[in-house]
Design a protein around this motif. Structure first.
Motif, PDB file in Angstrom:
ATOM      1  N   UNK A 163     -55.021  -7.900  23.531  1.00  0.00           N
ATOM      2  CA  UNK A 163     -54.252  -6.942  22.727  1.00  0.00           C
ATOM      3  C   UNK A 163     -53.221  -7.729  21.941  1.00  0.00           C
ATOM      4  N   UNK A 164     -53.265  -7.590  20.616  1.00  0.00           N
ATOM      5  CA  UNK A 164     -52.338  -8.339  19.783  1.00  0.00           C
ATOM      6  C   UNK A 164     -52.523  -9.839  19.895  1.00  0.00           C
ATOM      7  N   UNK A 165     -53.773 -10.280  20.138  1.00  0.00           N
ATOM      8  CA  UNK A 165     -54.066 -11.704  20.213  1.00  0.00           C
ATOM      9  C   UNK A 165     -53.786 -12.342  21.555  1.00  0.00           C
ATOM     10  N   UNK A 166     -53.394 -11.556  22.564  1.00  0.00           N
ATOM     11  CA  UNK A 166     -53.066 -12.094  23.888  1.00  0.00           C
ATOM     12  C   UNK A 166     -53.936 -11.455  24.949  1.00  0.00           C
ATOM     13  N   UNK A 167     -54.532 -12.266  25.822  1.00  0.00           N
ATOM     14  CA  UNK A 167     -55.359 -11.752  26.910  1.00  0.00           C
ATOM     15  C   UNK A 167     -54.500 -10.933  27.872  1.00  0.00           C
ATOM     16  N   UNK A 168     -55.027  -9.766  28.277  1.00  0.00           N
ATOM     17  CA  UNK A 168     -54.274  -8.884  29.173  1.00  0.00           C
ATOM     18  C   UNK A 168     -55.011  -8.620  30.484  1.00  0.00           C
ATOM     19  N   UNK A 169     -56.079  -9.366  30.751  1.00  0.00           N
ATOM     20  CA  UNK A 169     -56.883  -9.075  31.949  1.00  0.00           C
ATOM     21  C   UNK A 169     -56.089  -9.254  33.245  1.00  0.00           C
ATOM     22  N   UNK A 170     -55.043 -10.063  33.198  1.00  0.00           N
ATOM     23  CA  UNK A 170     -54.223 -10.263  34.406  1.00  0.00           C
ATOM     24  C   UNK A 170     -52.985  -9.378  34.409  1.00  0.00           C
ATOM     25  N   UNK A 171     -52.812  -8.544  33.367  1.00  0.00           N
ATOM     26  CA  UNK A 171     -51.658  -7.657  33.290  1.00  0.00           C
ATOM     27  C   UNK A 171     -51.931  -6.350  34.029  1.00  0.00           C
ATOM     28  N   UNK A 172     -50.887  -5.749  34.543  1.00  0.00           N
ATOM     29  CA  UNK A 172     -51.001  -4.415  35.136  1.00  0.00           C
ATOM     30  C   UNK A 172     -51.134  -3.375  34.023  1.00  0.00           C
ATOM     31  N   UNK A 173     -51.571  -2.148  34.339  1.00  0.00           N
ATOM     32  CA  UNK A 173     -51.622  -1.096  33.312  1.00  0.00           C
ATOM     33  C   UNK A 173     -50.281  -0.890  32.613  1.00  0.00           C
ATOM     34  N   UNK A 174     -49.179  -0.931  33.356  1.00  0.00           N
ATOM     35  CA  UNK A 174     -47.858  -0.729  32.754  1.00  0.00           C
ATOM     36  C   UNK A 174     -47.529  -1.847  31.767  1.00  0.00           C
ATOM     37  N   UNK A 175     -47.897  -3.082  32.096  1.00  0.00           N
ATOM     38  CA  UNK A 175     -47.613  -4.213  31.210  1.00  0.00           C
ATOM     39  C   UNK A 175     -48.424  -4.158  29.917  1.00  0.00           C
ATOM     40  N   UNK A 176     -49.561  -3.496  29.959  1.00  0.00           N
ATOM     41  CA  UNK A 176     -50.413  -3.442  28.769  1.00  0.00           C
ATOM     42  C   UNK A 176     -49.898  -2.449  27.731  1.00  0.00           C
TER      43      UNK A 176
END
Length: 331
Positions: A62-75
């Motif tokens: 999202x926005x050029x940054x991998x979010x697979x290790x982020x929580x739903x809230x962080x995304x």
């Protein structure tokens, strides 16, 4: 808002492959629709983007940054579901404000009031702010449900068939309303549906899914006019495309097994004779159900046509689509 990119995304539940190597880019400010039948993997893709599911392989950025290790809230994504999911004891005002009152966001009270007021104006429900959720109509409840997502200003809105439980008239009205809201906010929106009319009328891009695989991705016009295979051709168009043997009319290319004819691509007045089985009067047009050499054919006619069941009408193809035995388009 941000561009969202899926790269070789896969997810299985036991022996069932829900998402199979999907690569797709959702452009910033676009309204992208995922179209397919139940079990095609549409909702699973939403859950993978939101972080409610973790992929077996592949990446979500999202926005050029991998979010697979982020929580739903962080995304920072917002989901709207088919059911309204409102708090029935709360007013419309409090339902809209509820996401902003999260301790994680720490939104000042005056900012909450401003955002809620702005979204209520956009959704045209300002006059209902003091009503309890249980005092609203179905369309108003769905607007409030959408509004709870809009107040958050997320990176992307994820909508899982939010209009499917509404009646046809209300669904049509809210389709127009939702597109207006998306354009006015410049929002990035991924919308899941099995309804081809929603996909055709609302989307900047359509992704057609089949058993977890992304079969084709493009503008609604590209998908409709240049489907890559027979499956995609059958997903868009109302009435559905007519599928006939390739040799029913002259001019089939080598290797063609099937001919696809959109109802509006059948010319009347010359060609092969077909019998009228049934006539549907739709006001602005007539839908003719024909029989041609044992095959059912649906085409359109002028609203003042005097044809009757049992009559014979000559037809010939105009701009037919051809497919090989496996259903792949022959261009």
């Amino acid at each position: 808002m941000s561009e969202v990119r899926l790269s070789n995304l896969s997810k299985a539940f036991g022996e069932t492959i829900a998402v199979d190597d999907v690569t797709m880019t959702i452009p910033n400010g676009a309204l992208v629709t995922l179209l397919g039948p139940t079990g095609a993997g549409k909702t699973t893709i939403l859950r993978l983007i939101s972080g409610l599911e973790q992929p077996d392989s592949g990446d979500v950025s999202i926005g050029g940054r991998s979010v697979v290790d982020d929580t739903p809230a962080q995304r920072n994504v917002a989901m709207v579901f088919q059911q309204y999911s409102l708090y029935p004891h709360m007013s419309v005002q409090d339902n809209l404000a509820f996401p902003l009152r999260s301790p994680l966001l720490k939104t000042p009270a005056e900012e909450i009031e401003r955002k809620v007021s702005e979204i209520a104006e956009v959704l045209r429900i300002s006059h209902k702010m003091n009503n309890k959720a249980t005092e609203l109509s179905g369309g108003e409840m769905q607007r409030v449900s959408i509004g709870r997502a809009l107040v958050r200003e997320p990176t992307i809105f994820l909508m899982d068939e939010p209009l499917s439980s509404l009646d046809a008239k209300l669904r049509s009205d809210l389709r127009i309303e939702l597109k207006r809201i998306q354009e006015s906010l410049g929002a990035t929106l991924l919308y899941v549906t099995h309804d081809q009319i929603e996909a055709m009328t609302m989307s900047t891009h359509v992704g057609v899914l089949d058993h977890g695989r992304l079969v084709q991705f493009g503008t609604p016009r590209e998908i409709y006019e240049n489907p890559v295979n027979l499956y995609v051709a059958g997903r868009l168009g109302q009435p559905r495309i007519n599928v006939l043997p390739a040799d029913m009319f002259a001019g089939a290319p080598a290797g063609a097994d099937k001919m696809g004819l959109r109802p509006e691509h059948i010319q009347q007045g010359e060609g092969k004779g077909s019998m009228v089985k049934r006539i549907e009067h739709l006001g602005d047009q007539i839908r003719l159900h024909l029989t041609l050499d044992g095959h059912d054919v649906v085409t359109l006619s002028e609203p003042h046509s005097d044809l009757e069941p049992g009559d014979t009408v000559a037809i010939q193809p105009r701009n037919p689509l051809f497919f090989d035995a496996s259903g792949v388009r022959i261009t």
